[in-house]
Design a protein around this motif. Structure first.
Motif, PDB file in Angstrom:
ATOM      1  N   GLU A   4      28.897  43.602 -18.028  1.00 43.45           N
ATOM      2  CA  GLU A   4      27.599  43.068 -18.467  1.00 43.45           C
ATOM      3  C   GLU A   4      26.716  44.191 -19.004  1.00 43.45           C
ATOM      4  O   GLU A   4      26.091  44.056 -20.070  1.00 43.45           O
ATOM      5  N   LEU A   5      26.646  45.301 -18.302  1.00 37.28           N
ATOM      6  CA  LEU A   5      25.818  46.419 -18.748  1.00 37.28           C
ATOM      7  C   LEU A   5      26.354  47.034 -20.043  1.00 37.28           C
ATOM      8  O   LEU A   5      25.578  47.396 -20.935  1.00 37.28           O
ATOM      9  N   SER A  10      25.809  47.517 -26.099  1.00 38.02           N
ATOM     10  CA  SER A  10      26.305  47.135 -27.428  1.00 38.02           C
ATOM     11  C   SER A  10      25.316  46.213 -28.136  1.00 38.02           C
ATOM     12  O   SER A  10      25.092  46.333 -29.344  1.00 38.02           O
ATOM     13  N   PHE A  11      24.717  45.301 -27.387  1.00 35.99           N
ATOM     14  CA  PHE A  11      23.695  44.406 -27.933  1.00 35.99           C
ATOM     15  C   PHE A  11      22.511  45.222 -28.457  1.00 35.99           C
ATOM     16  O   PHE A  11      21.999  44.964 -29.553  1.00 35.99           O
ATOM     17  N   VAL A 107      28.462  52.198 -11.685  1.00 34.64           N
ATOM     18  CA  VAL A 107      28.353  50.998 -10.850  1.00 34.64           C
ATOM     19  C   VAL A 107      29.307  51.211  -9.687  1.00 34.64           C
ATOM     20  O   VAL A 107      30.513  51.367  -9.877  1.00 34.64           O
ATOM     21  N   CYS A 108      28.761  51.230  -8.481  1.00 32.59           N
ATOM     22  CA  CYS A 108      29.563  51.592  -7.321  1.00 32.59           C
ATOM     23  C   CYS A 108      29.394  50.576  -6.190  1.00 32.59           C
ATOM     24  O   CYS A 108      28.276  50.215  -5.832  1.00 32.59           O
ATOM     25  N   ILE A 120      30.460  53.506 -16.875  1.00 30.09           N
ATOM     26  CA  ILE A 120      30.240  53.134 -18.267  1.00 30.09           C
ATOM     27  C   ILE A 120      29.892  54.424 -18.983  1.00 30.09           C
ATOM     28  O   ILE A 120      28.895  55.077 -18.664  1.00 30.09           O
ATOM     29  N   LYS A 121      30.740  54.816 -19.935  1.00 28.24           N
ATOM     30  CA  LYS A 121      30.544  56.075 -20.640  1.00 28.24           C
ATOM     31  C   LYS A 121      30.064  55.812 -22.055  1.00 28.24           C
ATOM     32  O   LYS A 121      30.582  54.941 -22.736  1.00 28.24           O
ATOM     33  N   LEU A 122      29.062  56.572 -22.468  1.00 30.45           N
ATOM     34  CA  LEU A 122      28.593  56.541 -23.841  1.00 30.45           C
ATOM     35  C   LEU A 122      29.038  57.837 -24.482  1.00 30.45           C
ATOM     36  O   LEU A 122      28.577  58.915 -24.097  1.00 30.45           O
TER      37      LEU A 122
END
Length: 138
Positions: A4-5, A10-11, A107-108, A120-122
């Motif tokens: 979701e995140l 991306s949104f 997220v853990c 989540i990697k950017l």
């Protein structure tokens, strides 16, 4: 939660290109917040907005909350200033004025199976990827 995140990031990128303006994804203090939070608390609420400094409701494009499953999920960030990601009209994500290249949203799960961490990697060109990790929450 991690999917979701990643979708929200991306949104935000898509909206910045579509609207031809900087779009910000950030942590918020409350469900109806119109401002990004400046405190360093756990992520529960988030918003996507245009005009980062505005407090006008119309500038909030999307909002949501993270289900912490009775506080057994925690969300933290690494290499992201003030829990805020801004995506410019070029589609590239920045934290402050710095182009993101090794930013992470972690997220853990504080209880459950060994593979309880999703990162989540950017990366370069604001590509979003989710990686499974093992270990304990930090």
């Amino acid at each position: 939660i991690s999917s979701e995140l990643a979708d929200v990031i991306s949104f935000s990128r898509s909206e910045s290109i579509k609207r031809n303006r900087t779009i910000t994804f950030c942590r918020a203090d409350a469900e109806k917040s119109t401002q990004c939070s400046s405190t360093n608390k756990p992520w529960i609420y988030w918003i996507v907005k245009q005009n980062t400094s505005s407090i006008v409701e119309d500038d909030v494009i999307k909002r949501g909350s993270i289900n912490s499953h009775n506080s057994s999920i925690q969300v933290t960030t690494k290499n992201i200033t003030s829990n805020k990601i801004s995506v410019s009209t070029d589609g590239l994500a920045r934290s402050g004025s710095t182009l993101l290249k090794d930013a992470q949203i972690i997220v853990c799960a504080t209880s459950g199976p060994a593979e309880s961490i999703r990162v989540i990697k950017l990366g370069a060109a604001s590509q979003v990827a989710i990686e499974k990790k093992t270990g304990v929450c930090s």
